[in-house]
Design a protein around this motif. Structure first.
Motif, mmCIF file in Angstrom:
data_model
loop_
_atom_site.group_PDB
_atom_site.id
_atom_site.type_symbol
_atom_site.label_atom_id
_atom_site.label_comp_id
_atom_site.label_asym_id
_atom_site.label_seq_id
_atom_site.Cartn_x
_atom_site.Cartn_y
_atom_site.Cartn_z
ATOM 1 N N UNK A 29 -125.177 -34.086 -77.611
ATOM 2 C CA UNK A 29 -124.861 -32.916 -78.427
ATOM 3 C C UNK A 29 -125.735 -31.727 -78.067
ATOM 4 N N UNK A 30 -126.963 -31.993 -77.654
ATOM 5 C CA UNK A 30 -127.868 -30.899 -77.301
ATOM 6 C C UNK A 30 -127.384 -30.167 -76.059
ATOM 7 N N UNK A 31 -126.877 -30.888 -75.061
ATOM 8 C CA UNK A 31 -126.396 -30.221 -73.847
ATOM 9 C C UNK A 31 -125.121 -29.434 -74.133
ATOM 10 N N UNK A 32 -124.276 -29.953 -75.007
ATOM 11 C CA UNK A 32 -123.048 -29.225 -75.344
ATOM 12 C C UNK A 32 -123.381 -27.935 -76.093
ATOM 13 N N UNK A 33 -124.349 -27.991 -76.981
ATOM 14 C CA UNK A 33 -124.749 -26.789 -77.712
ATOM 15 C C UNK A 33 -125.421 -25.790 -76.782
ATOM 16 N N UNK A 34 -126.189 -26.278 -75.820
ATOM 17 C CA UNK A 34 -126.838 -25.388 -74.857
ATOM 18 C C UNK A 34 -125.835 -24.708 -73.954
ATOM 19 N N UNK A 35 -124.793 -25.440 -73.574
ATOM 20 C CA UNK A 35 -123.760 -24.858 -72.715
ATOM 21 C C UNK A 35 -122.952 -23.813 -73.474
ATOM 22 N N UNK A 36 -122.739 -24.030 -74.768
ATOM 23 C CA UNK A 36 -121.967 -23.078 -75.556
ATOM 24 C C UNK A 36 -122.697 -21.745 -75.678
ATOM 25 N N UNK A 37 -124.016 -21.780 -75.708
ATOM 26 C CA UNK A 37 -124.770 -20.534 -75.848
ATOM 27 C C UNK A 37 -124.805 -19.738 -74.547
ATOM 28 N N UNK A 38 -124.430 -20.351 -73.435
ATOM 29 C CA UNK A 38 -124.474 -19.670 -72.146
ATOM 30 C C UNK A 38 -123.172 -18.935 -71.816
ATOM 31 N N UNK A 39 -122.211 -18.932 -72.718
ATOM 32 C CA UNK A 39 -120.954 -18.240 -72.451
ATOM 33 C C UNK A 39 -121.215 -16.743 -72.334
ATOM 34 N N UNK A 40 -120.666 -16.141 -71.297
ATOM 35 C CA UNK A 40 -120.862 -14.721 -71.042
ATOM 36 C C UNK A 40 -119.680 -13.952 -71.614
ATOM 37 N N UNK A 41 -119.979 -12.967 -72.460
ATOM 38 C CA UNK A 41 -118.942 -12.113 -73.040
ATOM 39 C C UNK A 41 -119.325 -10.664 -72.795
ATOM 40 N N UNK A 42 -118.425 -9.934 -72.168
ATOM 41 C CA UNK A 42 -118.638 -8.513 -71.899
ATOM 42 C C UNK A 42 -117.484 -7.727 -72.502
ATOM 43 N N UNK A 43 -117.764 -6.555 -73.027
ATOM 44 C CA UNK A 43 -116.688 -5.705 -73.527
ATOM 45 C C UNK A 43 -117.119 -4.244 -73.496
ATOM 46 N N UNK A 44 -116.133 -3.394 -73.356
ATOM 47 C CA UNK A 44 -116.352 -1.957 -73.396
ATOM 48 C C UNK A 44 -115.094 -1.291 -73.941
ATOM 49 N N UNK A 45 -115.260 -0.124 -74.510
ATOM 50 C CA UNK A 45 -114.133 0.640 -75.040
ATOM 51 C C UNK A 45 -113.980 1.897 -74.193
ATOM 52 N N UNK A 46 -112.740 2.125 -73.721
ATOM 53 C CA UNK A 46 -112.455 3.259 -72.844
ATOM 54 C C UNK A 46 -111.546 4.229 -73.590
ATOM 55 N N UNK A 47 -111.981 5.464 -73.676
ATOM 56 C CA UNK A 47 -111.167 6.485 -74.337
ATOM 57 C C UNK A 47 -110.024 6.910 -73.411
ATOM 58 N N UNK A 48 -108.945 7.438 -73.957
ATOM 59 C CA UNK A 48 -107.803 7.833 -73.120
ATOM 60 C C UNK A 48 -108.157 8.880 -72.062
#
Length: 135
Positions: free
Chosen positions: A73-92
């Motif tokens: 369970x510890x390795x699964x929780x550690x892997x979940x925290x390594x997910x990379x999420x990027x986002x940006x908002x672009x105006x028209x």
């Protein structure tokens, strides 16, 4: 989810994400985009084009593989925290310049990808179809 990045930070992080994923033996990068409607001033936004929300993620859910024997369970929780999420908002107004740079970054990041080998599937289907026709 962390705050949206500015465009330069987003492109830098996306380049890093694409290069690290292509250097691994396996991996995926998911790119999504959708209209970003600001709820504060909805009447003004209805008359204009909405801004665009651009997201990128590595798809690392950290969910354990059910085919593997025991997972800690510890390795699964550690892997979940390594997910990379990027986002940006672009105006028209910035959309055309953003997409030009976005296409360059995506094309540069896709040079290291391998094309899928589908020859095994085709030969297996061809042999199975031949056997059906003989019967």
């Amino acid at each position: 989810m962390p705050a949206h990045l500015n465009h330069e930070e987003f492109f830098t992080s996306l380049t890093t994400l694409l290069t690290t994923t292509s250097q691994k033996a396996r991996g995926s990068v998911y790119l999504t985009q959708k209209p970003w409607i600001n709820t504060d001033n909805s009447q003004d936004q209805q008359q204009q084009q909405p801004a665009i929300l651009i997201r990128a993620t590595d798809g690392n859910t950290g969910a354990p593989n059910p085919k593997k024997v025991k997972t800690d369970k510890k390795t699964a929780a550690g892997a979940a925290s390594k997910k990379v999420k990027l986002s940006t908002v672009v105006s028209p107004e910035e959309l055309e310049a953003f997409y030009t740079r976005y296409a360059e970054v995506c094309k540069a990041g896709m040079t290291g990808l391998k094309k899928r080998d589908r020859s095994k599937k085709k030969t297996a289907k061809g042999k199975a179809a031949g056997k059906v026709q003989k019967a």
